[in-house]
Design a protein around this motif. Sequence first.
Motif, PDB file in Angstrom:
ATOM      1  N   LEU A 107      -3.028  -0.112 -10.440  1.00 28.60           N
ATOM      2  CA  LEU A 107      -2.765   1.009 -11.342  1.00 28.60           C
ATOM      3  C   LEU A 107      -2.250   0.442 -12.655  1.00 28.60           C
ATOM      4  O   LEU A 107      -1.528  -0.557 -12.664  1.00 28.60           O
ATOM      5  N   ILE A 137       2.165   1.889  -3.628  1.00 27.91           N
ATOM      6  CA  ILE A 137       1.098   2.209  -4.582  1.00 27.91           C
ATOM      7  C   ILE A 137       0.467   3.561  -4.252  1.00 27.91           C
ATOM      8  O   ILE A 137       0.027   4.287  -5.137  1.00 27.91           O
ATOM      9  N   GLN A 138       0.452   3.928  -2.969  1.00 32.19           N
ATOM     10  CA  GLN A 138      -0.051   5.250  -2.585  1.00 32.19           C
ATOM     11  C   GLN A 138       0.838   6.348  -3.172  1.00 32.19           C
ATOM     12  O   GLN A 138       0.336   7.356  -3.670  1.00 32.19           O
ATOM     13  N   SER A 175      -1.314  -3.708  -5.449  1.00 30.53           N
ATOM     14  CA  SER A 175      -0.991  -3.724  -4.032  1.00 30.53           C
ATOM     15  C   SER A 175      -1.461  -5.042  -3.415  1.00 30.53           C
ATOM     16  O   SER A 175      -2.658  -5.338  -3.403  1.00 30.53           O
ATOM     17  N   ASN A 220       0.020   6.524  -6.833  1.00 32.10           N
ATOM     18  CA  ASN A 220      -1.320   7.071  -7.001  1.00 32.10           C
ATOM     19  C   ASN A 220      -1.296   8.591  -6.810  1.00 32.10           C
ATOM     20  O   ASN A 220      -1.951   9.328  -7.546  1.00 32.10           O
ATOM     21  N   ASP A 229       0.810  -1.224   0.000  1.00 31.97           N
ATOM     22  CA  ASP A 229       0.000   0.000   0.000  1.00 31.97           C
ATOM     23  C   ASP A 229       0.837   1.265   0.000  1.00 31.97           C
ATOM     24  O   ASP A 229       0.470   2.257  -0.623  1.00 31.97           O
ATOM     25  N   TYR A 245       0.810  10.134  -9.959  1.00 26.22           N
ATOM     26  CA  TYR A 245       0.239  10.059 -11.303  1.00 26.22           C
ATOM     27  C   TYR A 245      -1.249  10.345 -11.384  1.00 26.22           C
ATOM     28  O   TYR A 245      -1.743  10.662 -12.459  1.00 26.22           O
ATOM     29  N   ARG A 246      -1.974  10.219 -10.272  1.00 25.50           N
ATOM     30  CA  ARG A 246      -3.425  10.442 -10.305  1.00 25.50           C
ATOM     31  C   ARG A 246      -3.868  11.518  -9.321  1.00 25.50           C
ATOM     32  O   ARG A 246      -5.051  11.754  -9.175  1.00 25.50           O
ATOM     33  N   THR A 255      -4.497   2.311  -3.467  1.00 25.40           N
ATOM     34  CA  THR A 255      -5.515   1.752  -4.354  1.00 25.40           C
ATOM     35  C   THR A 255      -5.138   0.305  -4.627  1.00 25.40           C
ATOM     36  O   THR A 255      -4.050  -0.136  -4.247  1.00 25.40           O
ATOM     37  N   GLN A 292      -4.099  11.428  -6.223  1.00 23.20           N
ATOM     38  CA  GLN A 292      -4.932  10.864  -5.161  1.00 23.20           C
ATOM     39  C   GLN A 292      -4.007  10.237  -4.129  1.00 23.20           C
ATOM     40  O   GLN A 292      -3.455   9.162  -4.357  1.00 23.20           O
ATOM     41  N   ASN A 293      -3.832  10.935  -3.028  1.00 23.10           N
ATOM     42  CA  ASN A 293      -2.873  10.511  -2.016  1.00 23.10           C
ATOM     43  C   ASN A 293      -3.478   9.459  -1.084  1.00 23.10           C
ATOM     44  O   ASN A 293      -3.711   9.706   0.096  1.00 23.10           O
TER      45      ASN A 293
END
Length: 174
Positions: free
Chosen positions: A83, A66-67, A112, A70, A63, A73-74, A80, A76-77
Amino acid sequence: MQVEVYVQNYLNEYSQSESIKIEDIHIPITSQTWENWFNCWLEILQPSISSTAYEIGLRLTNDSEIQELNAQYRQQNKPTDVLSFAALEVDSPIPSEALASMPLYLGDIVISIDTAQQQAQKQGHTLLTELAWLASHGLLHLLGWDHPDEESLERMLKQQVKLLKSVGISIDIE
């Protein structure tokens, strides 16, 4: 058709994870199994593409990592489950000589394991099933599928069920 899947496994560093210790988790999928699954799925999804080989990067992580991706690139902290980073533009034609001479790089999928394990428990199925579900979802994104609304999400989920069924995994969606 042949798929080369480059699997990077974060488990070496997994022992630092607070939620799951390395001795508590075993990824039940070999690199060869991933390649077999992606081969099968691409034959279903792209029967008209004449490429003899594809490349896909697959990273199994936690996690925390990937956080970071995220957020980067997106914007969104938060963690998820999966991706996808597509290498191809959806509407760009691929020159036929490129298809014949080298593998077609589709992009990277990052999953994740932390979130996959939580979702598997919540859904009442195995980690193997959840990882396959997330990988199929990531592959669809690499091929240009998206789900901006409920109708397109429903189509995508049905396609994932079909893909999993093709490799002997059955899953029900609500």
